[in-house]
Design a protein around this motif. Structure first.
Motif, PDB file in Angstrom:
ATOM      1  N   LEU A  46       0.774  -1.178   0.070  1.00 37.56           N
ATOM      2  CA  LEU A  46      -0.075  -0.004  -0.119  1.00 37.56           C
ATOM      3  C   LEU A  46       0.917   1.304   0.115  1.00 37.56           C
ATOM      4  N   LEU A  47       1.932   1.239   0.555  1.00 34.98           N
ATOM      5  CA  LEU A  47       2.935   2.443   0.646  1.00 34.98           C
ATOM      6  C   LEU A  47       3.371   2.660  -0.769  1.00 34.98           C
ATOM      7  N   GLU A  48       3.731   1.318  -1.483  1.00 31.11           N
ATOM      8  CA  GLU A  48       4.227   1.749  -2.747  1.00 31.11           C
ATOM      9  C   GLU A  48       3.004   2.056  -3.724  1.00 31.11           C
ATOM     10  N   THR A  49       1.878   1.685  -3.534  1.00 35.49           N
ATOM     11  CA  THR A  49       0.682   2.114  -4.441  1.00 35.49           C
ATOM     12  C   THR A  49       0.497   3.624  -4.078  1.00 35.49           C
ATOM     13  N   GLY A  50       0.687   3.982  -2.678  1.00 31.91           N
ATOM     14  CA  GLY A  50       0.376   5.556  -2.579  1.00 31.91           C
ATOM     15  C   GLY A  50       1.361   6.278  -3.155  1.00 31.91           C
ATOM     16  N   SER A  51       2.625   5.983  -2.931  1.00 31.88           N
ATOM     17  CA  SER A  51       3.978   6.625  -3.773  1.00 31.88           C
ATOM     18  C   SER A  51       3.522   6.705  -5.346  1.00 31.88           C
ATOM     19  N   ARG A  52       3.122   5.649  -5.891  1.00 29.44           N
ATOM     20  CA  ARG A  52       2.882   5.627  -7.427  1.00 29.44           C
ATOM     21  C   ARG A  52       1.898   6.710  -7.644  1.00 29.44           C
ATOM     22  N   THR A  60      -0.355  14.570  -2.636  1.00 27.60           N
ATOM     23  CA  THR A  60      -0.010  14.021  -1.383  1.00 27.60           C
ATOM     24  C   THR A  60      -1.165  13.256  -0.596  1.00 27.60           C
ATOM     25  N   LEU A  61      -0.941  11.922  -0.056  1.00 29.94           N
ATOM     26  CA  LEU A  61      -1.994  11.194   0.608  1.00 29.94           C
ATOM     27  C   LEU A  61      -1.454  11.319   1.822  1.00 29.94           C
ATOM     28  N   ASP A  62      -2.602  11.210   2.941  1.00 32.01           N
ATOM     29  CA  ASP A  62      -1.916  10.928   4.164  1.00 32.01           C
ATOM     30  C   ASP A  62      -1.959   9.528   4.495  1.00 32.01           C
ATOM     31  N   ASP A  63      -1.043   9.045   5.268  1.00 34.55           N
ATOM     32  CA  ASP A  63      -0.626   7.654   5.674  1.00 34.55           C
ATOM     33  C   ASP A  63      -2.096   6.925   5.985  1.00 34.55           C
ATOM     34  N   ASP A  64      -2.808   7.680   6.869  1.00 34.23           N
ATOM     35  CA  ASP A  64      -4.132   7.000   7.171  1.00 34.23           C
ATOM     36  C   ASP A  64      -4.949   6.557   6.131  1.00 34.23           C
ATOM     37  N   GLU A  65      -5.004   7.089   4.905  1.00 38.02           N
ATOM     38  CA  GLU A  65      -5.708   7.022   3.940  1.00 38.02           C
ATOM     39  C   GLU A  65      -5.552   5.652   3.255  1.00 38.02           C
ATOM     40  N   LEU A  66      -4.238   5.163   3.547  1.00 45.25           N
ATOM     41  CA  LEU A  66      -3.679   3.823   3.073  1.00 45.25           C
ATOM     42  C   LEU A  66      -3.799   2.698   4.243  1.00 45.25           C
ATOM     43  N   THR A  67      -4.201   3.100   5.430  1.00 43.40           N
ATOM     44  CA  THR A  67      -4.322   2.100   6.426  1.00 43.40           C
ATOM     45  C   THR A  67      -5.481   2.399   6.898  1.00 43.40           C
ATOM     46  N   ASP A  68      -5.683   2.000   8.349  1.00 45.52           N
ATOM     47  CA  ASP A  68      -7.069   2.027   9.121  1.00 45.52           C
ATOM     48  C   ASP A  68      -8.308   1.769   8.532  1.00 45.52           C
ATOM     49  N   GLY A  69      -8.268   0.615   7.743  1.00 40.37           N
ATOM     50  CA  GLY A  69      -9.637  -0.052   7.351  1.00 40.37           C
ATOM     51  C   GLY A  69      -9.929   0.541   5.975  1.00 40.37           C
ATOM     52  N   PRO A  72     -10.733   0.419  -1.499  1.00 41.77           N
ATOM     53  CA  PRO A  72     -10.445   0.844  -2.848  1.00 41.77           C
ATOM     54  C   PRO A  72     -11.485   2.146  -2.855  1.00 41.77           C
ATOM     55  N   ARG A  73     -12.863   2.308  -2.445  1.00 43.35           N
ATOM     56  CA  ARG A  73     -13.592   3.171  -2.622  1.00 43.35           C
ATOM     57  C   ARG A  73     -13.236   4.480  -1.917  1.00 43.35           C
ATOM     58  N   ARG A  74     -12.748   4.236  -0.579  1.00 46.15           N
ATOM     59  CA  ARG A  74     -12.092   5.461   0.392  1.00 46.15           C
ATOM     60  C   ARG A  74     -10.847   6.130  -0.286  1.00 46.15           C
ATOM     61  N   LEU A  75      -9.957   4.969  -1.019  1.00 45.82           N
ATOM     62  CA  LEU A  75      -8.821   5.710  -1.546  1.00 45.82           C
ATOM     63  C   LEU A  75      -9.102   6.484  -2.725  1.00 45.82           C
TER      64      LEU A  75
END
Length: 90
Positions: A46-52, A60-69, A72-75
């Motif tokens: 997910l970190l790699e996905t966020g970086s891409r 820029t994405l917040d880390d919690d948008e890639l974690t905490d449940g 795909p819809r939320r991202l």
């Protein structure tokens, strides 16, 4: 000014390019509300996905948008929310 949207197909492409696809998960299926863990994507993927996403879309994405449940819809919603803000207002 053209507004670019981030779609489920964009996410599928980035997930596959960055971390591959778990053979037991059908990314072409109804995955919008499944957790990324259920799809076979753990924190490093997910970190790699966020970086891409950040590099490709200039956001820029917040880390919690890639974690905490995260799903795909939320991202997708988080990416599109950032894309709708003019660059000089961000």
């Amino acid at each position: 000014m053209e507004t670019r949207l981030f779609t489920l197909d964009d996410l599928r492409r980035i997930l596959t390019e960055g971390a591959g696809a778990d053979e037991t998960v059908d990314l072409d299926g109804d995955i919008l509300d499944l957790g990324f863990g259920d799809l076979g994507y753990e924190s490093l993927a997910l970190l790699e996905t966020g970086s891409r996403i950040e590099r490709e879309y200039g956001i820029t994405l917040d880390d919690d948008e890639l974690t905490d449940g995260a799903t795909p819809r939320r991202l997708i919603d988080a990416v599109n929310a950032r894309l709708s803000v003019p660059a000089d207002a961000a």
